[in-house]
Design an enzyme around this catalytic site. Structure first.
Site, PDB file in Angstrom:
ATOM      1  N   GLY A   1       5.017  -0.177  13.353  1.00  0.00           N
ATOM      2  CA  GLY A   1       3.577  -0.339  13.518  1.00  0.00           C
ATOM      3  C   GLY A   1       3.185  -0.710  14.940  1.00  0.00           C
TER       4      GLY A   1
ATOM      5  N   GLN B   1      -0.680  -2.058   6.643  1.00  0.00           N
ATOM      6  CA  GLN B   1      -0.688  -2.733   5.336  1.00  0.00           C
ATOM      7  C   GLN B   1      -1.173  -1.802   4.224  1.00  0.00           C
ATOM      8  OE1 GLN B   1       0.538  -5.718   4.534  1.00  0.00           O
ATOM      9  NE2 GLN B   1       0.997  -6.331   6.622  1.00  0.00           N
TER      10      GLN B   1
ATOM     11  N   ALA C   1       7.421   1.645   7.836  1.00  0.00           N
ATOM     12  CA  ALA C   1       8.123   1.857   6.560  1.00  0.00           C
ATOM     13  C   ALA C   1       8.438   0.572   5.800  1.00  0.00           C
ATOM     14  CB  ALA C   1       9.416   2.626   6.821  1.00  0.00           C
ATOM     15  N   HIS C   2       8.709  -0.526   6.523  1.00  0.00           N
ATOM     16  CA  HIS C   2       9.166  -1.722   5.806  1.00  0.00           C
ATOM     17  C   HIS C   2       8.044  -2.422   5.037  1.00  0.00           C
ATOM     18  CE1 HIS C   2       8.023  -5.143   8.645  1.00  0.00           C
ATOM     19  NE2 HIS C   2       7.726  -4.085   9.360  1.00  0.00           N
TER      20      HIS C   2
ATOM     21  N   CYS D   1       4.094 -12.626  12.332  1.00  0.00           N
ATOM     22  CA  CYS D   1       4.269 -12.512  13.780  1.00  0.00           C
ATOM     23  C   CYS D   1       3.739 -13.724  14.529  1.00  0.00           C
ATOM     24  CB  CYS D   1       3.565 -11.271  14.300  1.00  0.00           C
ATOM     25  SG  CYS D   1       3.912  -9.853  13.295  1.00  0.00           S
TER      26      CYS D   1
END
Ligand code: PLP
Length: 382
Positions: A69, A177, A198-199, A323
């Site tokens: 992202g 998201q 992807a995660h 983050c």
């Protein structure tokens, strides 16, 4: 363990893992190799590209693989702005974007761009009207996230996209998201760029993609070889790309079933939290939110102490964005929706997966209620 931090990352789907495994040791060829081992990798990459294009309702050559992202946001925003600077230097975004986007705007300001950071309403919704009012003759790029990572609110992307298109302004949406959780269509919605990772939808970490509408040309973020048609050079992470393709396909196939289950349990969780924890309030919109997302502020506690104590009971949760852990600053998202720094200290985010059960939710709320009681007693909160 009860894992309630799926907005930070998700567990890899077993089907993805199985699909990825042959590409570590058996089919390890460089996709650029002119032999059959390389061709196998190249074919696997194209299969993943097709799976993602189908999931996003776009063409295969509009998908560019990235490391996730953050990279996708950087590419679209920084390069989108630079590509258009001859036309103007005004950019529009919201005050509650992820730092992967927000820090790009701060950097562009240093390079002479002017940025309008729009404030959402108290539910975190940014109306298309507000975006429209901010548009100036020199506006060249708008970037608004599809759904917020801290408060789960979903934005009116289709309307904002239509507006941007009418005015000929580039439009990026950070859908990290949202992709894999909400139905998104590049044909129906008029975004020019879309970031995904992807995660966040049960695929592997360190891989994502940027959708770039075919009619749009922006400079490359990286320079190098011919991979991704020369636009995103570097040897492809074949196992991860394969995993992301499968994760996209599975997410589409199961979106309705997973979403229905998650949203019922999300609403149950919200109701249980509000009923059992005095003073606890929901942050973000009640219905217009991600199906797996619940977030709160709880007065009289420190979110970080709550998280440590939850961990000791085997519960993984978060107080906001993964983050910004360790940051002393109150969450910029909670500030943007008019919460006070004091309220922001007691924030809690609980994000579900399709595997969660009602019993686990009930148990979690009971434990949270006990810990909140203890913390409040220690701090003398009445
Ligand atoms: N954008 C949003 C909305 C996110 O939630 C995240 C990660 O939490 C990112 C961007 C960054 O994605 P990545 O970790 O794949 O770089």
């Amino acid at each position: 363990m009860i894992y309630l931090d799926n907005a930070a990352t998700t567990k890899l789907d077993t089907e993805c893992l199985q699909a990825m495994l042959p590409y570590f040791q058996e089919n390890y060829g460089n996709p650029g190799g002119l032999y059959s081992l390389g061709a196998k990798s190249k074919k696997a990459i194209q299969t993943a590209r097709r799976q993602i294009a189908q999931a996003l309702d776009c063409e295969m050559d509009e998908i560019y693989f990235t490391s996730g992202g953050t990279e996708s946001d950087n590419w679209a925003i920084r390069m989108g702005a630079l590509a258009s600077q001859e036309k103007g230097k005004h950019l529009i975004t919201s005050a509650m974007e992820h730092h992967g986007a927000l820090h790009c705007f701060r950097e562009l300001e240093k390079q002479g761009f002017r940025v309008t950071y729009l404030q959402p309403d108290e539910e975190g919704i940014l109306s298309a009207k507000k975006v429209q009012e901010a548009i100036r003759p020199d506006t060249v790029l708008i970037s608004i996230m599809y759904a917020n990572n801290e408060i789960g609110t979903i934005q009116p992307i289709e309307e904002i996209g239509r507006l941007a298109k009418e005015k000929g302004i580039l439009f990026h949406t950070d859908a990290v998201q949202a992709f894999g959780h909400l139905p998104i269509s590049a044909k129906r919605e008029a975004f020019d760029f879309l970031s995904a990772s992807a995660h966040k939808f049960y695929g592997p970490k360190g891989i994502g993609f940027l959708y770039i509408r075919k009619s749009i040309a922006i400079p490359n973020l990286l320079l190098g070889g011919n991979q991704e048609s020369g636009h995103r050079p570097g040897t492809e992470n074949v196992p991860a790309i394969v995993g992301m393709g499968v994760a996209a396909r599975v997410s589409m196939e199961k979106m309705e079933e997973r979403g229905q289950k998650e949203s019922l349990l999300r609403d149950y969780l919200i109701q249980q939290m509000e009923n059992n924890i005095p003073g606890c309030t929901l942050t973000g919109a009640r219905t217009n939110r991600l199906p797996n997302h619940a977030s709160f502020v709880i007065p009289g506690i420190e979110g970080e102490s709550l998280l440590v104590m939850l961990d000791m009971k085997g519960i993984c949760a978060s107080s906001g964005s993964a983050c910004t852990v360790g940051s002393k600053e109150p969450s910029h998202v909670l500030m943007a929706i008019n919460r006070t720094p004091e309220e922001a200290k007691g924030s809690l985010r609980l994000t579900l997966s399709y595997e969660i059960t009602e019993d686990e939710i009930r148990e979690t709320v009971l434990i949270i209620a006990q810990i909140v009681g203890q913390l409040r007693k220690m701090s003398g909160y009445k």
